[in-house]
Design a protein around this motif. Structure first.
Motif, PDB file in Angstrom:
ATOM      1  N   GLN A   1       0.721  -1.205   0.151  1.00 33.99           N
ATOM      2  CA  GLN A   1       0.145   0.124  -0.170  1.00 33.99           C
ATOM      3  C   GLN A   1       0.921   1.231   0.231  1.00 33.99           C
ATOM      4  O   GLN A   1       0.687   2.113  -0.612  1.00 33.99           O
ATOM      5  CB  GLN A   1      -0.869  -0.053   1.264  1.00 33.99           C
ATOM      6  CG  GLN A   1      -2.138  -1.121   1.101  1.00 33.99           C
ATOM      7  CD  GLN A   1      -3.091  -0.687   0.103  1.00 33.99           C
ATOM      8  OE1 GLN A   1      -3.291   0.331  -0.444  1.00 33.99           O
ATOM      9  NE2 GLN A   1      -3.821  -1.685  -0.297  1.00 33.99           N
ATOM     10  N   ARG A   2       1.960   1.205   0.802  1.00 33.85           N
ATOM     11  CA  ARG A   2       3.018   2.493   0.914  1.00 33.85           C
ATOM     12  C   ARG A   2       3.338   2.550  -0.738  1.00 33.85           C
ATOM     13  O   ARG A   2       3.680   3.782  -1.082  1.00 33.85           O
ATOM     14  CB  ARG A   2       4.293   1.900   1.415  1.00 33.85           C
ATOM     15  CG  ARG A   2       4.386   2.843   2.783  1.00 33.85           C
ATOM     16  CD  ARG A   2       5.565   2.610   3.642  1.00 33.85           C
ATOM     17  NE  ARG A   2       5.214   2.513   4.905  1.00 33.85           N
ATOM     18  CZ  ARG A   2       6.178   1.945   5.795  1.00 33.85           C
ATOM     19  NH1 ARG A   2       7.035   1.362   5.602  1.00 33.85           N
ATOM     20  NH2 ARG A   2       5.741   2.056   7.028  1.00 33.85           N
ATOM     21  N   MET A   3       3.826   1.470  -1.460  1.00 34.18           N
ATOM     22  CA  MET A   3       4.298   1.762  -2.952  1.00 34.18           C
ATOM     23  C   MET A   3       3.296   2.186  -3.758  1.00 34.18           C
ATOM     24  O   MET A   3       3.652   3.222  -4.640  1.00 34.18           O
ATOM     25  CB  MET A   3       4.869   0.296  -3.569  1.00 34.18           C
ATOM     26  CG  MET A   3       6.010  -0.403  -2.787  1.00 34.18           C
ATOM     27  SD  MET A   3       7.277   0.743  -2.394  1.00 34.18           S
ATOM     28  CE  MET A   3       7.439   1.667  -0.886  1.00 34.18           C
ATOM     29  N   VAL A   4       2.289   1.531  -3.573  1.00 32.67           N
ATOM     30  CA  VAL A   4       0.995   2.181  -4.433  1.00 32.67           C
ATOM     31  C   VAL A   4       0.698   3.937  -4.093  1.00 32.67           C
ATOM     32  O   VAL A   4       0.703   4.609  -5.114  1.00 32.67           O
ATOM     33  CB  VAL A   4      -0.329   1.462  -4.323  1.00 32.67           C
ATOM     34  CG1 VAL A   4      -1.533   2.126  -5.078  1.00 32.67           C
ATOM     35  CG2 VAL A   4      -0.219  -0.017  -4.858  1.00 32.67           C
ATOM     36  N   ASN A   5       0.602   4.204  -2.784  1.00 31.14           N
ATOM     37  CA  ASN A   5       0.250   5.595  -2.652  1.00 31.14           C
ATOM     38  C   ASN A   5       1.519   6.582  -3.032  1.00 31.14           C
ATOM     39  O   ASN A   5       1.242   7.429  -3.683  1.00 31.14           O
ATOM     40  CB  ASN A   5       0.611   5.724  -1.005  1.00 31.14           C
ATOM     41  CG  ASN A   5      -0.885   5.279  -0.461  1.00 31.14           C
ATOM     42  OD1 ASN A   5      -1.859   4.887  -1.123  1.00 31.14           O
ATOM     43  ND2 ASN A   5      -1.060   5.231   0.887  1.00 31.14           N
ATOM     44  N   GLU A   6       2.698   5.854  -3.015  1.00 33.07           N
ATOM     45  CA  GLU A   6       4.079   6.691  -3.383  1.00 33.07           C
ATOM     46  C   GLU A   6       4.002   6.780  -4.922  1.00 33.07           C
ATOM     47  O   GLU A   6       3.878   7.896  -5.311  1.00 33.07           O
ATOM     48  CB  GLU A   6       5.229   6.043  -3.047  1.00 33.07           C
ATOM     49  CG  GLU A   6       5.934   6.579  -1.741  1.00 33.07           C
ATOM     50  CD  GLU A   6       7.114   5.701  -1.672  1.00 33.07           C
ATOM     51  OE1 GLU A   6       7.335   5.382  -0.539  1.00 33.07           O
ATOM     52  OE2 GLU A   6       8.101   5.604  -2.394  1.00 33.07           O
ATOM     53  N   ALA A   7       3.509   6.043  -5.533  1.00 34.59           N
ATOM     54  CA  ALA A   7       3.454   5.864  -7.136  1.00 34.59           C
ATOM     55  C   ALA A   7       2.509   6.802  -7.637  1.00 34.59           C
ATOM     56  O   ALA A   7       2.697   7.522  -8.442  1.00 34.59           O
ATOM     57  CB  ALA A   7       3.185   4.482  -7.479  1.00 34.59           C
ATOM     58  N   VAL A   8       1.247   7.147  -6.901  1.00 34.26           N
ATOM     59  CA  VAL A   8       0.002   7.866  -7.548  1.00 34.26           C
ATOM     60  C   VAL A   8       0.303   9.204  -6.503  1.00 34.26           C
ATOM     61  O   VAL A   8      -0.793   9.997  -6.667  1.00 34.26           O
ATOM     62  CB  VAL A   8      -1.086   7.306  -7.187  1.00 34.26           C
ATOM     63  CG1 VAL A   8      -1.221   6.210  -8.075  1.00 34.26           C
ATOM     64  CG2 VAL A   8      -1.515   6.976  -5.765  1.00 34.26           C
ATOM     65  N   GLY A   9       1.228   9.462  -5.745  1.00 30.73           N
ATOM     66  CA  GLY A   9       1.478  10.839  -5.060  1.00 30.73           C
ATOM     67  C   GLY A   9       0.327  10.885  -3.917  1.00 30.73           C
ATOM     68  O   GLY A   9       0.015  12.157  -3.697  1.00 30.73           O
ATOM     69  N   SER A  10       0.136   9.827  -3.292  1.00 27.44           N
ATOM     70  CA  SER A  10      -0.903  10.184  -1.921  1.00 27.44           C
ATOM     71  C   SER A  10      -0.210   9.923  -0.789  1.00 27.44           C
ATOM     72  O   SER A  10       0.677   9.387  -0.951  1.00 27.44           O
ATOM     73  CB  SER A  10      -1.835   8.969  -2.097  1.00 27.44           C
ATOM     74  OG  SER A  10      -2.988   9.330  -3.032  1.00 27.44           O
TER      75      SER A  10
END
Ligand code: FES
Ligand SMILES: [Fe+2]
Length: 381
Positions: free
Chosen positions: A372-381
């Motif tokens: 979830q951290r990696m997804v958040n980082e990738a989409v700038g959240s």
């Protein structure tokens, strides 16, 4: 997976068993409910993760021969992958250069060229324009420059990857961030496709992946399915860039204590879960592999589709083997589709009501936190 890694991971499991512990994230993580419910957030994920990242499309064993093709419409981009006469795999838009008709459907084998079903323009198996009936009536049209639109693609160690947007080549070694040799060690190029199921879910696409990322729920939700087979609340987590490997030990792993380290067959005594960022879960289950490719559907954060693919190490030789694979498939269906997914769908309904501002992932859910951290980082959240 090399023996050195098998030994190191097994020792970590034994240590946790002794200490009644598990690998842990640095801290708990709160994730806003909007990560699962916001249409704006989903739009960013679709634009960034499902267009500009290499996505696993299929395994090489699904299209081994020149002329074999597969199509994929799960990202909103009509993707066509063809193995050319030179043996190389190429990806194109499944769009005719005349008036945009779809060239082929599903998967199959091209005896020669791709022939558009509308007016029979044809393209060779490397995407070059080949022929058009009444070509002279198109004077002024540049037939020399009307090859199919090519997409970045790569075939590595039995896996076929496509990036739905962009140009150029894909660096899958870089994408896998150190995981490539381990994936290669399984020899997927020689596997056989057993079955694919397409499942439409009333939950966010990430919830499907969350399902695989912690054994904390095994003792409660799966008490009659995989709960008795795997240790609950014990996992190893290793990050490879944005990807990850989660080791879920089976209870039989304790048998290894009586064997010399050089014989430790960790794969036989675990379910080995990999997340190939952003949307694929790869599970090595002793003698077979499951691939779960997860996609959002339309613009709805509460709708998703998963392609569950089952790969086995040999063609089915007899009825006994068939029964073995059916039994495996049934266990997977009972565990994931009948137990995990209904819970995920219920949570999706609850989150949509605004009942919680955020969900929380515990320190004992390190793989979930990483993903979830990696997804958040990738989409700038
Ligand atoms: S649209 Fe393909 S030949 Fe006309
Ligand atoms: Fe589960």
């Amino acid at each position: 997976m090399d023996q050195e890694t098998r030994i190191a991971l097994t020792k970590r499991v034994f240590e946790h068993l002794e200490n009644k512990s598990t690998d842990k994230a640095d801290a708990i993580m709160r994730n806003p409910a909007s990560a699962y419910t916001s249409p704006d957030r989903l739009a960013r994920e679709q634009e960034i993760l499902f267009r500009r990242e290499p996505l696993l499309i299929t395994l090489s064993c699904q299209m081994p021969t020149p002329g074999d093709y597969v199509t994929d419409d799960n990202t909103g981009v009509p993707i066509l992958v063809v193995r050319g006469d030179d043996g190389a795999v190429r990806a194109f838009l499944n769009v005719c250069q005349h008036r945009a008709s779809r060239l082929v459907e599903g998967s199959g084998h091209l005896r020669k060229n791709l022939i558009c079903p509308y007016h029979a323009w044809s393209f060779d198996r490397s995407g070059k324009f080949a022929h058009a009936p009444a070509k002279e009536d198109f004077s002024g049209f540049d037939f020399d420059n009307c090859a199919l639109t090519e997409l970045p693609s790569a075939e590595c160690d039995g896996l076929i990857w496509v990036q739905p947007e962009g140009t150029g080549s894909l660096d899958i070694d870089h994408h896998l961030a150190g995981l490539a040799p381990e994936i290669a060690s399984y020899g997927f190029a020689d596997y056989h496709h057993y079955e694919t199921r397409e499942i439409n879910c009333a939950m966010n696409w990430k919830t499907i992946i969350d399902t695989f990322l912690e054994p904390y729920h095994f003792a409660t939700l799966h008490k009659t399915t995989v709960g008795p087979l795997l240790f609950g609340n014990l996992c190893l987590m290793d990050a490879f860039g944005r990807n990850l490997r989660e080791t879920l030990p089976r209870r039989t792993i304790v048998e290894l204590k009586d064997q010399p380290e050089q014989d430790w067959d960790l794969i036989w005594h675990t379910a080995m879960v990999y997340v190939l960022f952003p949307n694929t879960v790869f599970v090595m289950q002793r003698d077979h592999a499951e691939v779960w490719r997860c996609f959002p559907v339309d613009d709805d954060p509460a709708k998703s589709r998963v392609l569950m693919e089952f790969y086995i190490p040999e063609a089915i030789p007899n009825k006994k083997a068939l029964l073995h694979w059916q039994k495996n498939m049934d266990m997977t269906v009972r565990t994931v589709l009948d137990e995990d997914f209904p819970v995920g769908e219920g949570a999706q309904i609850n989150l949509a009501t605004g009942a919680l501002e955020s969900v929380v992932y515990g320190r004992n859910e390190p793989a979930l936190v990483h993903f979830q951290r990696m997804v958040n980082e990738a989409v700038g959240s």
